[in-house]
Motif scaffolding. Structure first.
Motif, PDB file in Angstrom:
ATOM      1  N   UNK A   1       0.820  -1.208   0.000  1.00  0.00           N
ATOM      2  CA  UNK A   1       0.000   0.000   0.000  1.00  0.00           C
ATOM      3  C   UNK A   1       0.859   1.266   0.000  1.00  0.00           C
ATOM      4  N   UNK A   2       1.856   1.297   0.885  1.00  0.00           N
ATOM      5  CA  UNK A   2       2.698   2.490   1.003  1.00  0.00           C
ATOM      6  C   UNK A   2       3.561   2.678  -0.237  1.00  0.00           C
ATOM      7  N   UNK A   3       4.199   1.609  -0.695  1.00  0.00           N
ATOM      8  CA  UNK A   3       5.078   1.734  -1.869  1.00  0.00           C
ATOM      9  C   UNK A   3       4.278   2.057  -3.127  1.00  0.00           C
ATOM     10  N   UNK A   4       3.065   1.525  -3.233  1.00  0.00           N
ATOM     11  CA  UNK A   4       2.205   1.856  -4.368  1.00  0.00           C
ATOM     12  C   UNK A   4       1.838   3.340  -4.331  1.00  0.00           C
ATOM     13  N   UNK A   5       1.574   3.859  -3.148  1.00  0.00           N
ATOM     14  CA  UNK A   5       1.242   5.284  -3.002  1.00  0.00           C
ATOM     15  C   UNK A   5       2.422   6.156  -3.437  1.00  0.00           C
ATOM     16  N   UNK A   6       3.623   5.748  -3.047  1.00  0.00           N
ATOM     17  CA  UNK A   6       4.810   6.485  -3.500  1.00  0.00           C
ATOM     18  C   UNK A   6       4.928   6.435  -5.018  1.00  0.00           C
ATOM     19  N   UNK A   7       4.695   5.271  -5.591  1.00  0.00           N
ATOM     20  CA  UNK A   7       4.757   5.131  -7.049  1.00  0.00           C
ATOM     21  C   UNK A   7       3.748   6.039  -7.747  1.00  0.00           C
ATOM     22  N   UNK A   8       2.561   6.128  -7.176  1.00  0.00           N
ATOM     23  CA  UNK A   8       1.525   6.998  -7.754  1.00  0.00           C
ATOM     24  C   UNK A   8       1.980   8.459  -7.783  1.00  0.00           C
ATOM     25  N   UNK A   9       2.898   8.798  -6.890  1.00  0.00           N
ATOM     26  CA  UNK A   9       3.440  10.160  -6.836  1.00  0.00           C
ATOM     27  C   UNK A   9       4.841  10.225  -7.445  1.00  0.00           C
ATOM     28  N   UNK A  10       5.165   9.241  -8.301  1.00  0.00           N
ATOM     29  CA  UNK A  10       6.447   9.183  -9.008  1.00  0.00           C
ATOM     30  C   UNK A  10       7.643   9.163  -8.068  1.00  0.00           C
ATOM     31  N   UNK A  11       7.422   8.690  -6.828  1.00  0.00           N
ATOM     32  CA  UNK A  11       8.493   8.633  -5.823  1.00  0.00           C
ATOM     33  C   UNK A  11       9.189   9.988  -5.643  1.00  0.00           C
ATOM     34  N   UNK A  12       8.432  11.036  -5.862  1.00  0.00           N
ATOM     35  CA  UNK A  12       8.949  12.408  -5.745  1.00  0.00           C
ATOM     36  C   UNK A  12       8.628  12.928  -4.334  1.00  0.00           C
ATOM     37  N   UNK A  13       9.575  12.746  -3.419  1.00  0.00           N
ATOM     38  CA  UNK A  13       9.317  13.082  -2.019  1.00  0.00           C
ATOM     39  C   UNK A  13       9.065  14.580  -1.833  1.00  0.00           C
ATOM     40  N   UNK A  14       9.854  15.391  -2.493  1.00  0.00           N
ATOM     41  CA  UNK A  14       9.644  16.846  -2.368  1.00  0.00           C
ATOM     42  C   UNK A  14       8.309  17.247  -2.969  1.00  0.00           C
ATOM     43  N   UNK A  15       7.958  16.595  -4.071  1.00  0.00           N
ATOM     44  CA  UNK A  15       6.672  16.886  -4.692  1.00  0.00           C
ATOM     45  C   UNK A  15       5.514  16.512  -3.786  1.00  0.00           C
ATOM     46  N   UNK A  16       5.654  15.400  -3.069  1.00  0.00           N
ATOM     47  CA  UNK A  16       4.614  14.982  -2.134  1.00  0.00           C
ATOM     48  C   UNK A  16       4.458  16.013  -1.018  1.00  0.00           C
ATOM     49  N   UNK A  17       5.586  16.482  -0.496  1.00  0.00           N
ATOM     50  CA  UNK A  17       5.543  17.496   0.568  1.00  0.00           C
ATOM     51  C   UNK A  17       4.876  18.765   0.067  1.00  0.00           C
ATOM     52  N   UNK A  18       5.232  19.185  -1.152  1.00  0.00           N
ATOM     53  CA  UNK A  18       4.627  20.402  -1.706  1.00  0.00           C
ATOM     54  C   UNK A  18       3.126  20.223  -1.916  1.00  0.00           C
ATOM     55  N   UNK A  19       2.724  19.040  -2.363  1.00  0.00           N
ATOM     56  CA  UNK A  19       1.313  18.800  -2.666  1.00  0.00           C
ATOM     57  C   UNK A  19       0.454  18.814  -1.410  1.00  0.00           C
ATOM     58  N   UNK A  20       0.918  18.135  -0.362  1.00  0.00           N
ATOM     59  CA  UNK A  20       0.063  17.963   0.817  1.00  0.00           C
ATOM     60  C   UNK A  20       0.365  18.934   1.954  1.00  0.00           C
TER      61      UNK A  20
END
Length: 218
Positions: free
Chosen positions: A91-110
């Motif tokens: 579940x967690x790794x799939x969620x990262x994949x859905x966000x292209x494993x872009x950690x900074x992008x995830x932080x900016x988005x949420x």
């Protein structure tokens, strides 16, 4: 009793115990796996499961996702709750994949909602969410685990009854850097292993005779 701030506690632990290098892992994916494996089990059991997964996948995210669930469950089994934990890893790794494993992008988005998004993922509770924030997303947050609860209770802070209760009462002083926040969690857990297991040996420790300044914990 000698009073100290949370930041002074960190430096006292660091001076006495040295750097811990927490979270001990060579990649972000390994940290994710480890954070899930450690739930409701011993460090030794979690480490066996993490090692199993690493030997088969080298902690490549897609390699883990490509594993049939039944095969992953066999690898996870030493950590217990193997069906739930296998599902959580996917579940967690799939969620990262859905966000292209872009950690900074995830932080900016949420932004400030990131923790709530993590809590929506299967198998991610309060402690795991905070570990991911701290070690995956480099957010300086406090991990209110069992050793932290025991330590702060010993240092004179009441109400440290469970994770949610402690998290409501305690947050990191803004002066903590990301590295310091990560080390602080590691130092608390290493201290806990030495002095807080079972009945504990806190009175023999270098923190005996200290108490935390309760006014500076939020």
């Amino acid at each position: 009793m000698q009073e100290m701030t949370q930041y002074e506690l960190f430096h006292r632990l660091l001076e006495e115990m040295g750097e811990t290098g927490w979270w001990p892992a060579e990649s972000k994916v390994e940290i994710v796996v480890g954070a899930i494996m450690i739930q409701n089990t011993t460090a030794a059991n979690a480490e066996r499961a993490v090692m199993n997964i690493g030997q088969v996948t080298q902690f490549e995210s897609q390699a883990i996702l490509d594993l049939p669930r039944e095969e992953l469950e066999v690898l996870v089994r030493p950590a217990g709750f193997y069906k739930n934990k296998s599902k959580a890893v996917h579940s967690v790794l799939h969620w990262f994949n859905e966000h292209d494993n872009d950690l900074r992008g995830i932080v900016r988005k949420y932004e400030s909602n990131l923790r709530q998004e993590l809590l929506k993922l299967h198998g991610v509770g309060d402690e795991t969410a905070d570990v991911l924030l701290l070690y995956i997303f480099d957010q300086p947050v406090f991990v209110a685990d069992k050793y932290a609860q025991k330590l702060y209770t010993k240092l004179g802070i009441p109400g440290m009854d469970n994770y949610k209760a402690m998290r409501r009462l305690v947050s990191l002083d803004p002066q903590f850097t990301i590295w310091e926040a990560q080390e602080f969690h590691g130092l608390i857990d290493e201290f806990g292993k030495l002095y807080l297991r079972g009945k504990g040996r806190f009175e023999e420790s270098f923190l005996a005779g200290y108490r935390l300044d309760a006014s500076k914990l939020e």
